[in-house]
Scaffold this active site. Structure first.
Site, mmCIF file in Angstrom:
data_model
loop_
_atom_site.group_PDB
_atom_site.id
_atom_site.type_symbol
_atom_site.label_atom_id
_atom_site.label_comp_id
_atom_site.label_asym_id
_atom_site.label_seq_id
_atom_site.Cartn_x
_atom_site.Cartn_y
_atom_site.Cartn_z
ATOM 1 N N LYS A 1 -2.361 -2.348 -6.185
ATOM 2 C CA LYS A 1 -3.625 -2.916 -6.692
ATOM 3 C C LYS A 1 -3.608 -3.019 -8.206
ATOM 4 O O LYS A 1 -3.941 -4.034 -8.789
ATOM 5 C CB LYS A 1 -4.834 -2.026 -6.328
ATOM 6 N N ARG B 1 -14.858 2.011 -3.069
ATOM 7 C CA ARG B 1 -13.921 2.748 -2.229
ATOM 8 C C ARG B 1 -14.596 3.346 -1.007
ATOM 9 O O ARG B 1 -13.939 3.984 -0.200
ATOM 10 C CB ARG B 1 -13.369 3.889 -3.068
ATOM 11 N N ARG C 1 6.903 6.339 -8.998
ATOM 12 C CA ARG C 1 6.020 5.796 -10.043
ATOM 13 C C ARG C 1 5.971 6.730 -11.252
ATOM 14 O O ARG C 1 5.925 7.942 -11.125
ATOM 15 C CB ARG C 1 4.599 5.624 -9.494
ATOM 16 N N ARG D 1 2.202 11.252 -12.010
ATOM 17 C CA ARG D 1 0.796 11.639 -11.882
ATOM 18 C C ARG D 1 0.665 12.863 -10.984
ATOM 19 O O ARG D 1 1.355 12.966 -9.989
ATOM 20 C CB ARG D 1 -0.008 10.470 -11.283
ATOM 21 N N ARG E 1 -4.246 11.566 0.282
ATOM 22 C CA ARG E 1 -4.928 10.352 -0.218
ATOM 23 C C ARG E 1 -4.884 9.239 0.816
ATOM 24 O O ARG E 1 -5.833 8.473 0.954
ATOM 25 C CB ARG E 1 -4.273 9.881 -1.523
HETATM 26 P P1 AP5 Z 1 0.323 0.569 -8.418
HETATM 27 O O1 AP5 Z 1 0.072 -0.832 -8.854
HETATM 28 O O2 AP5 Z 1 0.241 1.647 -9.433
HETATM 29 O O3 AP5 Z 1 -0.578 0.905 -7.124
HETATM 30 P P2 AP5 Z 1 -2.110 1.183 -6.974
HETATM 31 O O4 AP5 Z 1 -2.539 0.481 -5.712
HETATM 32 O O5 AP5 Z 1 -2.853 0.875 -8.221
HETATM 33 O O6 AP5 Z 1 -2.044 2.744 -6.672
HETATM 34 P P3 AP5 Z 1 -2.920 3.937 -7.236
HETATM 35 O O7 AP5 Z 1 -2.184 5.201 -6.903
HETATM 36 O O8 AP5 Z 1 -3.301 3.711 -8.642
HETATM 37 O O9 AP5 Z 1 -4.118 3.823 -6.296
HETATM 38 P P4 AP5 Z 1 -5.155 4.855 -6.010
HETATM 39 O O10 AP5 Z 1 -6.111 3.972 -5.331
HETATM 40 O O11 AP5 Z 1 -4.745 6.012 -5.210
HETATM 41 O O12 AP5 Z 1 -5.455 5.506 -7.431
HETATM 42 P P5 AP5 Z 1 -6.639 5.335 -8.442
HETATM 43 O O13 AP5 Z 1 -6.113 5.492 -9.800
HETATM 44 O O14 AP5 Z 1 -7.434 4.120 -8.110
HETATM 45 O O15 AP5 Z 1 1.754 0.603 -7.719
HETATM 46 C C1 AP5 Z 1 2.298 1.802 -7.186
HETATM 47 C C2 AP5 Z 1 3.802 1.904 -7.496
HETATM 48 O O16 AP5 Z 1 4.478 0.902 -6.767
HETATM 49 C C3 AP5 Z 1 4.142 1.636 -8.978
HETATM 50 O O17 AP5 Z 1 5.210 2.432 -9.361
HETATM 51 C C4 AP5 Z 1 4.505 0.160 -8.990
HETATM 52 O O18 AP5 Z 1 5.384 -0.123 -10.037
HETATM 53 C C5 AP5 Z 1 5.154 -0.025 -7.630
HETATM 54 N N1 AP5 Z 1 4.913 -1.356 -7.081
HETATM 55 C C6 AP5 Z 1 3.765 -2.102 -7.166
HETATM 56 N N2 AP5 Z 1 3.896 -3.278 -6.517
HETATM 57 C C7 AP5 Z 1 5.157 -3.264 -5.973
HETATM 58 C C8 AP5 Z 1 5.888 -4.191 -5.175
HETATM 59 N N3 AP5 Z 1 5.378 -5.364 -4.777
HETATM 60 N N4 AP5 Z 1 7.146 -3.841 -4.808
HETATM 61 C C9 AP5 Z 1 7.686 -2.647 -5.213
HETATM 62 N N5 AP5 Z 1 7.060 -1.734 -5.956
HETATM 63 C C10 AP5 Z 1 5.796 -2.035 -6.335
HETATM 64 O O19 AP5 Z 1 -7.527 6.605 -8.070
HETATM 65 C C11 AP5 Z 1 -7.057 7.930 -8.293
HETATM 66 C C12 AP5 Z 1 -8.108 8.927 -7.819
HETATM 67 O O20 AP5 Z 1 -9.321 8.738 -8.582
HETATM 68 C C13 AP5 Z 1 -8.561 8.798 -6.358
HETATM 69 O O21 AP5 Z 1 -7.698 9.484 -5.485
HETATM 70 C C14 AP5 Z 1 -9.963 9.406 -6.443
HETATM 71 O O22 AP5 Z 1 -9.925 10.803 -6.468
HETATM 72 C C15 AP5 Z 1 -10.473 8.927 -7.792
HETATM 73 N N6 AP5 Z 1 -11.222 7.665 -7.719
HETATM 74 C C16 AP5 Z 1 -10.903 6.472 -8.332
HETATM 75 N N7 AP5 Z 1 -11.802 5.519 -8.031
HETATM 76 C C17 AP5 Z 1 -12.719 6.097 -7.227
HETATM 77 C C18 AP5 Z 1 -13.885 5.622 -6.554
HETATM 78 N N8 AP5 Z 1 -14.278 4.354 -6.654
HETATM 79 N N9 AP5 Z 1 -14.591 6.493 -5.800
HETATM 80 C C19 AP5 Z 1 -14.214 7.782 -5.663
HETATM 81 N N10 AP5 Z 1 -13.124 8.303 -6.262
HETATM 82 C C20 AP5 Z 1 -12.371 7.463 -7.026
HETATM 83 MG MG MG Z 2 -3.891 2.072 -9.628
#
Ligand code: AP5
Ligand code: MG
Length: 214
Positions: A13, A88, A127, A160, A171
């Protein structure tokens, strides 16, 4: 243009949201990045959020919704935004709809980046995230030019805390229980689009471009 990126943790994402936001010159709003910046700066919000994030749990809705709705007031949101990691939960999605409806507004596209759990676990362990600017790398697919150092700002790259395998599993469970129902929510509204997130990043980005330009 108002776009939501949906998908499991690690689906890509953030990678796609950043590219889309840069192309259309609109802000990329990632609630995860906002929380991580707050944790880094030691704010009260950051300290509260960290307790949940480190366990792979969602931060409670009441700590998230106002934060995002307030962010929309910033003038850089006039032309739209790409939301990454928000909403979410169904209550977050409803709160977002209500906030937008007040201005006669609505989200145009909810784009689901679809990746099976087995591929996610592999991605997350590779990552690396920059502590300075938030840029994302992958040890195999997008390595930095110099090991452990961000190409863009020169700061240190880290694994991370919540990317450790046992937390990733948690997760994913939380995602299936609380976030996946949003796919049906936006499908019912007629704005859901899905892309195969296992493809090459540029191929996925092309597909997303075709969606928003259609
Ligand atoms: P990346 O693009 O980083 O993936 P992502 O979907 O952004 O993954 P996140 O881990 O950031 O998602 P998340 O939803 O768990 O975390 P968030 O920060 O939102 O890609 C992942 C890896 O794959 C990278 O290394 C990339 O290079 C590689 N990659 C990407 N595309 C690829 C492809 N096509 N082919 C190969 N490799 C590829 O949230 C973290 C925490 O915050 C949550 O767990 C929660 O506790 C809290 N939080 C955040 N938002 C909320 C909310 N709205 N409500 C409640 N809690 C929340
Ligand atoms: Mg992300």
């Amino acid at each position: 243009m108002k776009v939501i990126m949906l998908g499991a943790p690690g689906a890509g994402k953030g990678t796609q949201a950043k590219k889309l936001a840069a192309k259309y010159d609109i802000p990329h709003i990632s609630t995860g990045d906002i929380f991580r910046a707050n944790i880094k700066n030691g704010t009260e919000l950051g300290m509260k959020a960290k307790v949940y994030m480190d366990q792979g749990l969602l931060v409670p809705d009441e700590l998230v919704v106002d934060l995002v709705v307030d962010r929309f007031k910033n003038p850089d949101c006039e032309k739209g935004y790409v939301l990454d990691g928000f909403p979410r939960t169904i209550p977050q999605a409803q709160a977002l709809d209500t906030a937008l409806e007040k201005n006669g507004d609505a989200v145009e596209y909810a784009i689901d980046v679809d990746v099976p759990d087995s591929s996610i676990i592999k991605r997350m362990s590779g990552r690396r995230a920059c502590v300075g600017c938030g840029a994302t790398y992958h040890l195999v697919t997008i390595p930095p030019k110099k090991e452990g150092i961000c190409d863009t700002c020169g700061a240190e790259l880290i694994l991370r805390e919540d990317d450790k395998p046992e937390t990733v599993e948690k997760r994913l469970n939380v995602y299936h229980e609380q976030t996946q129902p949003l796919i049906n929510y936006y499908n019912t509204k007629g704005i859901l689009k899905s892309v195969d997130g296992t493809q090459d990043m540029d191929v996925i980005f092309n597909e997303i471009n075709n969606i928003v330009e259609s």
